[in-house]
Design a protein around this motif. Structure first.
Motif, PDB file in Angstrom:
ATOM      1  N   ASP A   4       0.830  -1.201   0.000  1.00  0.00           N
ATOM      2  CA  ASP A   4       0.000   0.000   0.000  1.00  0.00           C
ATOM      3  C   ASP A   4       0.866   1.254   0.000  1.00  0.00           C
ATOM      4  N   LEU A   5       1.929   1.257   0.776  1.00  0.00           N
ATOM      5  CA  LEU A   5       2.839   2.392   0.834  1.00  0.00           C
ATOM      6  C   LEU A   5       3.535   2.597  -0.509  1.00  0.00           C
ATOM      7  N   ILE A   8       1.085   4.176  -2.973  1.00  0.00           N
ATOM      8  CA  ILE A   8       0.902   5.604  -2.716  1.00  0.00           C
ATOM      9  C   ILE A   8       2.083   6.396  -3.292  1.00  0.00           C
ATOM     10  N   ILE A   9       3.278   5.877  -3.131  1.00  0.00           N
ATOM     11  CA  ILE A   9       4.467   6.564  -3.658  1.00  0.00           C
ATOM     12  C   ILE A   9       4.422   6.614  -5.185  1.00  0.00           C
ATOM     13  N   VAL A  10       4.006   5.523  -5.808  1.00  0.00           N
ATOM     14  CA  VAL A  10       3.925   5.491  -7.275  1.00  0.00           C
ATOM     15  C   VAL A  10       2.860   6.467  -7.764  1.00  0.00           C
ATOM     16  N   ASP A  11       1.712   6.537  -7.078  1.00  0.00           N
ATOM     17  CA  ASP A  11       0.671   7.498  -7.449  1.00  0.00           C
ATOM     18  C   ASP A  11       1.146   8.941  -7.297  1.00  0.00           C
TER      19      ASP A  11
END
Length: 140
Positions: A4-5, A8-11
């Motif tokens: 999940d982390l 979020i970083i890729v988004d």
């Protein structure tokens, strides 16, 4: 949790790189048509490029045959020698045609251009081989 982390970083990186987020990435995907081949740049060759190349080759052929046949040919086996020189010239020209085909340069708009170019290249290589054979003195 770790995935999940990472998501979020890729988004977040996608937002910074593309500007408006996921809307531009979907529109980019719609604009790409993977079934189409990429268009090649139009050739900047002149309108009569094939005819000019063929004319130059035919002038060189005339000069080459003049150099070969201005003096009498050697008496022994000149017919056989001319046949072998012709076959070698045809073989070399077929190799040139194959290389041009592989490079996607052997295409013509009309059959006349195809015949003119092919015949001029074949006779050019026949005259070149004949000149090399009779005038070099290596083979006689």
């Amino acid at each position: 949790m770790l995935l999940d982390l990472l998501g979020i970083i890729v988004d977040a990186l996608g937002l910074f790189s593309s500007g408006s987020g996921s809307l531009s990435s979907t529109s980019d995907r719609k604009s790409l048509n993977y079934d189409e081949k990429p268009r090649k740049k139009e050739s900047k060759r002149s309108k009569y490029f094939t005819e000019k190349v063929s004319a130059v080759a035919l002038v060189l052929v005339a000069f080459g045959f003049f150099m070969v046949f201005k003096d009498p040919l050697p008496v022994q086996n000149y017919t056989q020698t001319l046949i072998v020189a012709s076959l070698i010239g045809i073989g070399i020209s077929l190799l040139v045609f194959f290389v041009l085909y592989i490079l996607e340069l052997y295409y013509f708009k009309t059959p006349f251009k195809l015949l003119l170019f092919s015949c001029s290249v074949i006779t050019f290589f026949i005259s070149t081989v004949s000149c090399a054979y009779f005038k070099s003195g290596w083979f006689i």
